[in-house]
Write an enzyme that holds these catalytic residues in place. Structure first.
Site, mmCIF file in Angstrom:
data_model
loop_
_atom_site.group_PDB
_atom_site.id
_atom_site.type_symbol
_atom_site.label_atom_id
_atom_site.label_comp_id
_atom_site.label_asym_id
_atom_site.label_seq_id
_atom_site.Cartn_x
_atom_site.Cartn_y
_atom_site.Cartn_z
ATOM 1 N N GLY A 158 -0.977 8.634 -0.865
ATOM 2 C CA GLY A 158 -1.417 7.275 -0.806
ATOM 3 C C GLY A 158 -2.464 6.788 0.016
ATOM 4 N NE ARG A 159 0.204 0.707 1.898
ATOM 5 C CZ ARG A 159 1.257 1.291 1.778
ATOM 6 N NH1 ARG A 159 1.830 2.257 2.347
ATOM 7 N NH2 ARG A 159 1.575 0.275 0.788
ATOM 8 C CG ASP A 196 18.913 0.754 -16.586
ATOM 9 O OD1 ASP A 196 20.026 0.761 -16.701
ATOM 10 O OD2 ASP A 196 18.003 0.287 -17.069
ATOM 11 C CB THR A 204 10.050 7.909 3.700
ATOM 12 O OG1 THR A 204 9.064 6.425 3.138
ATOM 13 C CG2 THR A 204 10.032 8.988 2.988
ATOM 14 C CE LYS A 244 11.346 4.889 -4.747
ATOM 15 N NZ LYS A 244 8.999 4.867 -5.046
ATOM 16 C CG ASP A 272 7.931 6.714 -6.969
ATOM 17 O OD1 ASP A 272 8.794 7.157 -7.232
ATOM 18 O OD2 ASP A 272 7.401 6.683 -5.997
#
Length: 185
Positions: A158-159, A39, A87, A36, A34
């Site tokens: 995740g959590r 650049d 999100t 993201k 992840d």
């Protein structure tokens, strides 16, 4: 295969973070990084080259940087996943014609995006199992079953796993929610 998702900034904070990532890949884990990435095109091309060299299989990129990421991968197999919105954004809208191999897509948009572009990989964060009651930053969370039924290829959880007293049990329960949907089809 076991897929692991890592946030690039988390890995960068720990000494040996990317070496740990390489070891996970060598142990047979498939990695969605992840990143993201946002650049300059030269930096993005170089980042993708390095990620592909160590065996990262999927990486998230800011949508504006996906063309440079595609150039950087050349003929390597790394999948480029477009991030158009987060999100945590209440006004999120994901386009089905996103550049790259796939898109990060909130659960509420999966069905629409899938119907418009059946070949696009859809990675869906904001997943909260039925038994987990907190949404955190996600403004439109959904269950793993909802995302699977709508057509998500990957769910990101995740959590509910790492906050659990029994992470392995939490993963099994999440897989069970997805299996219920697949069995009902």
């Amino acid at each position: 295969a076991t897929w692991l998702k890592y946030r690039a900034r988390q890995l960068a904070l720990y000494p040996g973070g990317f070496e740990y990532l390489r070891n996970q890949i060598e142990d047979g884990k498939k990695i969605l990084l992840d990143f993201k990435g946002f650049d300059t095109p030269d930096s993005i091309r170089g980042d993708i080259e390095r990620m592909a060299e160590i065996g990262v299989e999927m990486v998230t990129m800011h949508a504006d940087c996906v063309p440079a990421a595609i150039e950087g991968r050349e003929d390597r197999k790394i999948k480029i996943i477009s991030v158009q919105t987060l999100t945590s954004d209440a006004d999120q809208t994901v386009l089905s014609n996103a550049p790259g191999d796939g898109v990060i897509c909130p659960p509420s948009d999966v069905g629409r995006v899938r119907s418009l572009n059946p070949d696009l990989l859809i990675v869906t964060p904001g997943i909260r199992p039925r038994w987990y009651k907190r949404a955190h930053n996600h403004v439109k969370p959904a269950t793993p079953g909802f995302a699977a039924r709508a057509g998500a290829d990957f769910v990101v959880v995740g959590r509910p796993i790492y906050e659990s007293q029994d992470p392995s049990g939490a993963i099994r329960r999440i897989f069970d929610e997805i299996a219920e949907v697949r069995t009902a089809r």
